[in-house]
Write a protein that holds these residues in place. Sequence first.
Motif, PDB file in Angstrom:
ATOM      1  N   HIS A 211      19.993  -4.141 -45.434  1.00  0.00           N
ATOM      2  CA  HIS A 211      20.041  -3.968 -43.985  1.00  0.00           C
ATOM      3  C   HIS A 211      19.509  -2.600 -43.584  1.00  0.00           C
ATOM      4  N   GLU A 212      19.931  -1.572 -44.264  1.00  0.00           N
ATOM      5  CA  GLU A 212      19.483  -0.215 -43.941  1.00  0.00           C
ATOM      6  C   GLU A 212      17.982  -0.064 -44.214  1.00  0.00           C
ATOM      7  N   ARG A 213      17.487  -0.649 -45.319  1.00  0.00           N
ATOM      8  CA  ARG A 213      16.056  -0.569 -45.615  1.00  0.00           C
ATOM      9  C   ARG A 213      15.231  -1.301 -44.561  1.00  0.00           C
ATOM     10  N   LEU A 214      15.708  -2.438 -44.097  1.00  0.00           N
ATOM     11  CA  LEU A 214      15.006  -3.175 -43.050  1.00  0.00           C
ATOM     12  C   LEU A 214      14.983  -2.363 -41.758  1.00  0.00           C
ATOM     13  N   TYR A 215      16.115  -1.775 -41.409  1.00  0.00           N
ATOM     14  CA  TYR A 215      16.195  -0.933 -40.216  1.00  0.00           C
ATOM     15  C   TYR A 215      15.225   0.254 -40.324  1.00  0.00           C
ATOM     16  N   LEU A 216      15.222   0.920 -41.471  1.00  0.00           N
ATOM     17  CA  LEU A 216      14.348   2.077 -41.664  1.00  0.00           C
ATOM     18  C   LEU A 216      12.874   1.681 -41.658  1.00  0.00           C
ATOM     19  N   THR A 217      12.569   0.496 -42.155  1.00  0.00           N
ATOM     20  CA  THR A 217      11.189   0.015 -42.114  1.00  0.00           C
ATOM     21  C   THR A 217      10.725  -0.112 -40.672  1.00  0.00           C
ATOM     22  N   GLY A 218      11.530  -0.748 -39.839  1.00  0.00           N
ATOM     23  CA  GLY A 218      11.178  -0.885 -38.426  1.00  0.00           C
ATOM     24  C   GLY A 218      11.063   0.452 -37.729  1.00  0.00           C
ATOM     25  N   ARG A 219      11.992   1.316 -38.023  1.00  0.00           N
ATOM     26  CA  ARG A 219      11.989   2.643 -37.397  1.00  0.00           C
ATOM     27  C   ARG A 219      10.741   3.440 -37.808  1.00  0.00           C
ATOM     28  N   ASN A 220      10.402   3.390 -39.092  1.00  0.00           N
ATOM     29  CA  ASN A 220       9.230   4.127 -39.571  1.00  0.00           C
ATOM     30  C   ASN A 220       7.922   3.490 -39.098  1.00  0.00           C
ATOM     31  N   TYR A 221       7.916   2.180 -38.932  1.00  0.00           N
ATOM     32  CA  TYR A 221       6.756   1.498 -38.369  1.00  0.00           C
ATOM     33  C   TYR A 221       6.513   1.997 -36.945  1.00  0.00           C
ATOM     34  N   LEU A 222       7.565   2.074 -36.149  1.00  0.00           N
ATOM     35  CA  LEU A 222       7.450   2.586 -34.793  1.00  0.00           C
ATOM     36  C   LEU A 222       7.023   4.054 -34.794  1.00  0.00           C
ATOM     37  N   ARG A 223       7.602   4.833 -35.666  1.00  0.00           N
ATOM     38  CA  ARG A 223       7.240   6.259 -35.754  1.00  0.00           C
ATOM     39  C   ARG A 223       5.745   6.408 -36.089  1.00  0.00           C
ATOM     40  N   PHE A 224       5.266   5.596 -37.042  1.00  0.00           N
ATOM     41  CA  PHE A 224       3.835   5.624 -37.386  1.00  0.00           C
ATOM     42  C   PHE A 224       2.994   5.294 -36.149  1.00  0.00           C
ATOM     43  N   ALA A 225       3.377   4.242 -35.422  1.00  0.00           N
ATOM     44  CA  ALA A 225       2.617   3.820 -34.242  1.00  0.00           C
ATOM     45  C   ALA A 225       2.557   4.924 -33.194  1.00  0.00           C
ATOM     46  N   LEU A 226       3.630   5.663 -33.028  1.00  0.00           N
ATOM     47  CA  LEU A 226       3.674   6.725 -32.028  1.00  0.00           C
ATOM     48  C   LEU A 226       2.974   7.998 -32.494  1.00  0.00           C
ATOM     49  N   GLU A 227       3.087   8.317 -33.765  1.00  0.00           N
ATOM     50  CA  GLU A 227       2.520   9.564 -34.289  1.00  0.00           C
ATOM     51  C   GLU A 227       1.058   9.431 -34.707  1.00  0.00           C
ATOM     52  N   HIS A 228       0.620   8.222 -34.980  1.00  0.00           N
ATOM     53  CA  HIS A 228      -0.763   7.975 -35.430  1.00  0.00           C
ATOM     54  C   HIS A 228      -1.347   6.821 -34.615  1.00  0.00           C
ATOM     55  N   GLN A 229      -1.459   7.031 -33.327  1.00  0.00           N
ATOM     56  CA  GLN A 229      -1.853   5.949 -32.420  1.00  0.00           C
ATOM     57  C   GLN A 229      -3.223   5.364 -32.744  1.00  0.00           C
ATOM     58  N   LYS A 230      -4.181   6.207 -33.074  1.00  0.00           N
ATOM     59  CA  LYS A 230      -5.523   5.694 -33.380  1.00  0.00           C
ATOM     60  C   LYS A 230      -5.511   4.871 -34.660  1.00  0.00           C
ATOM     61  N   ASP A 231      -4.807   5.342 -35.672  1.00  0.00           N
ATOM     62  CA  ASP A 231      -4.716   4.568 -36.912  1.00  0.00           C
ATOM     63  C   ASP A 231      -4.009   3.246 -36.660  1.00  0.00           C
ATOM     64  N   TYR A 232      -2.952   3.270 -35.876  1.00  0.00           N
ATOM     65  CA  TYR A 232      -2.219   2.050 -35.553  1.00  0.00           C
ATOM     66  C   TYR A 232      -3.142   1.048 -34.858  1.00  0.00           C
ATOM     67  N   GLN A 233      -3.867   1.517 -33.866  1.00  0.00           N
ATOM     68  CA  GLN A 233      -4.776   0.629 -33.147  1.00  0.00           C
ATOM     69  C   GLN A 233      -5.843   0.065 -34.078  1.00  0.00           C
ATOM     70  N   LEU A 234      -6.361   0.906 -34.928  1.00  0.00           N
ATOM     71  CA  LEU A 234      -7.401   0.464 -35.848  1.00  0.00           C
ATOM     72  C   LEU A 234      -6.860  -0.569 -36.832  1.00  0.00           C
ATOM     73  N   LEU A 235      -5.653  -0.358 -37.323  1.00  0.00           N
ATOM     74  CA  LEU A 235      -5.073  -1.268 -38.303  1.00  0.00           C
ATOM     75  C   LEU A 235      -4.599  -2.577 -37.694  1.00  0.00           C
ATOM     76  N   PHE A 236      -4.069  -2.541 -36.483  1.00  0.00           N
ATOM     77  CA  PHE A 236      -3.398  -3.713 -35.944  1.00  0.00           C
ATOM     78  C   PHE A 236      -4.022  -4.311 -34.690  1.00  0.00           C
ATOM     79  N   MET A 237      -4.944  -3.611 -34.069  1.00  0.00           N
ATOM     80  CA  MET A 237      -5.436  -4.111 -32.799  1.00  0.00           C
ATOM     81  C   MET A 237      -6.942  -4.347 -32.778  1.00  0.00           C
ATOM     82  N   ALA A 238      -7.653  -4.001 -33.831  1.00  0.00           N
ATOM     83  CA  ALA A 238      -9.110  -4.102 -33.800  1.00  0.00           C
ATOM     84  C   ALA A 238      -9.663  -5.121 -34.796  1.00  0.00           C
TER      85      ALA A 238
END
Length: 136
Positions: free
Chosen positions: A76-103
Motif C-alpha cells: 500500500h505504501e509503495r503504491l501510494y509513493l509511486t503515485g506521489r512520485n509520478y505526480l512530482r515528476f509531472a510537476l518538476e519535469h513538465q516537458k519530459d512528462y509531456q514528451l513521454l505521455f502526451m506526444a
Amino acid sequence: MTSRRRQILDATRDLLLKEGFRGISMRKVAERVGVSATAIYRHFADRNALVAAAQEEGGQQLAQYFARALAGKTPHERLYLTGRNYLRFALEHQKDYQLLFMAWDELPVDLPSPRHGGRYAPTFQFLLDRGEPVHL
C-alpha cells in the motif's frame, strides 16, 4: 553530459512540444542551439536518434522518481509513493512528462515507446507491478 549535447536535447524537446515530430529537423535544432546542422551529427546519427535520446532522458528521470517508491514498507505504501512520485515528476519535469505521455501520437512507430515495447517498457512495467491488489 556535455553542455552542447544538453542544449541540443533541450532544443529538441522544445521543438517536439511546440511543432510535433514533423516539425523537427536537424537544421531547426541547430538554429535554436546556434550551431551548424552538421554539428548536430557529431552527437546524433539522425533525427530519430535525436528524438529517441530526448525521450530516453525523460524515461530515465521518471525511473529515478519511481525507484524512490520502493522505500515503502508495505505494498500500500509503495503504491501510494509511486503515485506521489509520478505526480512530482509531472510537476518538476513538465516537458519530459509531456514528451513521454502526451506526444506519442506524433512520433513514428519505429522510435522506442512503451506502446511498442521500446526502451521504457521497464518503467511502465514498474507501474504495472505496483498495481497488485492492495488490502486495506
